[in-house]
Write an enzyme that holds these catalytic residues in place. Structure first.
Site, PDB file in Angstrom:
ATOM      1  N   ARG A   1       0.857  -1.186   0.000  1.00 36.83           N
ATOM      2  CA  ARG A   1       0.000   0.000   0.000  1.00 36.83           C
ATOM      3  C   ARG A   1       0.891   1.232   0.000  1.00 36.83           C
ATOM      4  NH1 ARG A   1       2.445   1.811   3.672  1.00 36.83           N
ATOM      5  NH2 ARG A   1       0.932   3.488   3.760  1.00 36.83           N
ATOM      6  N   GLY A   2       0.238   2.415  -0.123  1.00 38.17           N
ATOM      7  CA  GLY A   2       1.019   3.637  -0.298  1.00 38.17           C
ATOM      8  C   GLY A   2       1.065   3.939  -1.791  1.00 38.17           C
TER       9      GLY A   2
ATOM     10  N   ASP B   1      -2.196  10.848  -1.963  1.00 33.96           N
ATOM     11  CA  ASP B   1      -2.587   9.791  -2.903  1.00 33.96           C
ATOM     12  C   ASP B   1      -2.990  10.361  -4.258  1.00 33.96           C
ATOM     13  OD1 ASP B   1      -3.084   8.582  -0.071  1.00 33.96           O
ATOM     14  OD2 ASP B   1      -2.817   6.935  -1.488  1.00 33.96           O
TER      15      ASP B   1
ATOM     16  N   ASN C   1      -5.567  12.281   0.826  1.00 32.48           N
ATOM     17  CA  ASN C   1      -4.600  11.478   1.581  1.00 32.48           C
ATOM     18  C   ASN C   1      -5.380  10.678   2.626  1.00 32.48           C
ATOM     19  OD1 ASN C   1      -1.845  10.661   2.182  1.00 32.48           O
ATOM     20  ND2 ASN C   1      -2.058  11.819   4.078  1.00 32.48           N
ATOM     21  N   LYS C   2      -4.685   9.889   3.378  1.00 35.52           N
ATOM     22  CA  LYS C   2      -5.293   9.002   4.375  1.00 35.52           C
ATOM     23  C   LYS C   2      -6.336   9.724   5.228  1.00 35.52           C
ATOM     24  CE  LYS C   2      -4.874   5.527   4.756  1.00 35.52           C
ATOM     25  NZ  LYS C   2      -5.911   4.705   4.058  1.00 35.52           N
TER      26      LYS C   2
ATOM     27  N   GLN D   1      -1.594   2.129   9.933  1.00 32.92           N
ATOM     28  CA  GLN D   1      -0.328   2.265   9.183  1.00 32.92           C
ATOM     29  C   GLN D   1       0.695   3.088   9.966  1.00 32.92           C
ATOM     30  OE1 GLN D   1      -3.368   2.751   7.918  1.00 32.92           O
ATOM     31  NE2 GLN D   1      -3.487   2.319   5.737  1.00 32.92           N
TER      32      GLN D   1
END
Ligand code: MRU
Length: 350
Positions: A46-47, A237, A247-248, A196
Site C-alpha cells: 500500500r502507499g 494519494d 490522503n489518508k 499504518q
C-alpha cells in the site's frame, strides 16, 4: 535496512507483506497479475508510489502470461489486465500513472518481437522502481529545509520506504532532516483503522533511530493546543491541479487543526501523484473499504453486529489549508494552480 519493499523479479513480484509488520517480516510472492491485484486490494502492499510500481510490474507479469498469443488477442488480454489492475484501488493516481507508462510499450507489440517486448517491459518496470527511490531522495533533500532544528514533527499514516519503493516521501523528508543532524522528534498518529502509523511508520522510525512517540489519532489536537507540534508533514494519494489533496482519512482534520493553531502543514509527494487532469478535489474518487476494518480487530468483533459503518479510506484537504507541496522539483506554494502547472511534465499547463 534489512528488508526491501519489493523485488521485481523475472518470474514474479516479491512484496514485503505489510499486513504482518511489525510481527513478522515475510514476503508475498505474486506470480501473475491476478495475484498482484490481490496484493494491492488486500493491502499486502500500500502507499501511492508503492502501488504504482507494483501495478507496473503487474503489467509485465501479464505480458509474460499472454506472451504466446497472436497480436490481436495479446492486445485484448493486455487491455483487460491493465484495466483490472487500474481498478484494484481507485484513489491513488500513481497506480494508473505506472500502468500508463507500461501501456506505451505494450502498444509497441505489433512492431516488436515478443521476447524484445518482454525485455523492454521488465526494464521499464525496474526503471519506474529505481526512479521512485531517486525522486524520494531528492524530495527529502528539498523538503528537509522546512523542518527547523529541534522540531517536533507530526506524521500521519505510513509514508516511508514501505509506502514507496524506497526511502519514502513525508517520512523521507523526516529521514533527511534527521540525517542532517537536526535533532528532531516525531509524533506518530496511529492512523485508524488500518494502523499504518502504529504498525509501519513507528517500525521505520524505530529502525532508523529517530525519536518517535506513538499517539492515538485524537491526541493530535491536544498536542497542538499545548504548542508541542512545530510542523506537520504528510503524504498524498492524488493531488488535483488546484492543490486539493487526497490522503489518508484524518488528514483533512489535521489540516483544520493546523489552521486553528497556526502550524505549518506540508504535503510531500512526487510529481506522479499530481493529477493535472482533475481541476479540483471534489472530483477525486474516494475509496470506501470493508466495514470489518472498523467493526473487527484480527477477526474479533469490537462493535455490535448490525451497526452501520462509514469507512472512507481517504479524505480531501483543500489547497487553502496547505502551506506547501514538497516535490522533487521544489516546494510549491499558493497560488497552487499556476505553480503546480509550472512543474507539470512536458511544461506549463496553466
Ligand atoms: O491506504 P493506504 O495505506 O494505501 O494509504 C496511504 C496513504 O494515504 C499515504 O499517505 C500516501 O499513499 C502517501 S505514501 C508515500
Amino acid at each position: 535496512m534489512k528488508w526491501e519493499t519489493m523485488l521485481l523479479e523475472e518470474d514474479c513480484l516479491k512484496l514485503i507483506d505489510q499486513r504482518k509488520i511489525p510481527q513478522e517480516i515475510e514476503y508475498f510472492k505474486a506470480r501473475d497479475y491476478q495475484q498482484v491485484i490481490f496484493a494491492i486490494r488486500e493491502m499486502v502492499v500500500r502507499g501511492a508510489p508503492a502501488i504504482g510500481a507494483t501495478a507496473a510490474h503487474g503489467v509485465y507479469l501479464a505480458a509474460v502470461e499472454f506472451k504466446d498469443l497472436e497480436n490481436e488477442d495479446f492486445q485484448k488480454e493486455m487491455d483487460r489486465a491493465m484495466q483490472e489492475l487500474a481498478e484494484s484501488r481507485p484513489t491513488a493516481v500513481n497506480l494508473t500513472w505506472g500502468i500508463r507508462r507500461m501501456e506505451k510499450i505494450v502498444k509497441e507489440s505489433e512492431i516488436l518481437e515478443r521476447g524484445k517486448l518482454l525485455e523492454k517491459l521488465l526494464k521499464e518496470s525496474r526503471t519506474i522502481a529505481r526512479e521512485d527511490v531517486e525522486i524520494n531522495k531528492e524530495l527529502g533533500r528539498v523538503g528537509q529545509k522546512i523542518i527547523p532544528p529541534g522540531a517536533a514533527v507530526l506524521s500521519h499514516c505510513n509514508t516511508g520506504a514501505l509506502a514507496t519503493v524506497g526511502f519514502g516521501t513525508a517520512l523521507g523528508v523526516i529521514r533527511a532532516a534527521h540525517a542532517a543532524g537536526k535533532n528532531i522528534k516525531v509524533f506518530v498518529d496511529e492512523t485508524r483503522p488500518r494502523l499504518q502509523g502504529a504498525r509501519l511508520n513507528a517500525f521505520e522510525l524505530l529502525e532508523e533511530g529517530i525519536p518517535a512517540t506513538l499517539i492515538v489519532d485524537s491526541t493530535a489536537a491536544v498536542l497542538m493546543q499545548k504548542g508541542e507540534v512545530d510542523v506537520i508533514v504528510v503524504g498524498a494519494d492524488r493531488i488535483a491541479a488546484n492543490g486539493d489533496t487526497a490522503n489518508k482519512i484524518g488528514t483533512f482534520m489535521l489540516s483544520q487543526l493546523a489552521k486553528v493553531f497556526n502550524i505549518p502543514f506540508y504535503i510531500a509527494a512526487p510529481i506522479s501523484t499530481i493529477d493535472f487532469n482533475l481541476d479540483g478535489g471534489e472530483d477525486i474518487e474516494i475509496e470506501e473499504r470493508d466495514p470489518r476494518e472498523i467493526t473487527h480487530w484480527q477477526e474479533q468483533p469490537i462493535a455490535p453486529e448490525g451497526i452501520n459503518v462509514f469507512n472512507p479510506a481517504f479524505d480531501v484537504t483543500p489547497a487553502e489549508n496547505i502551506t506547501g507541496i514538497i516535490t522533487e522539483k521544489g516546494i510549491v506554494q499558493a497560488p497552487f494552480k499556476e505553480n503546480l502547472a509550472s512543474i507539470a511534465p512536458g511544461g506549463d499547463k496553466g
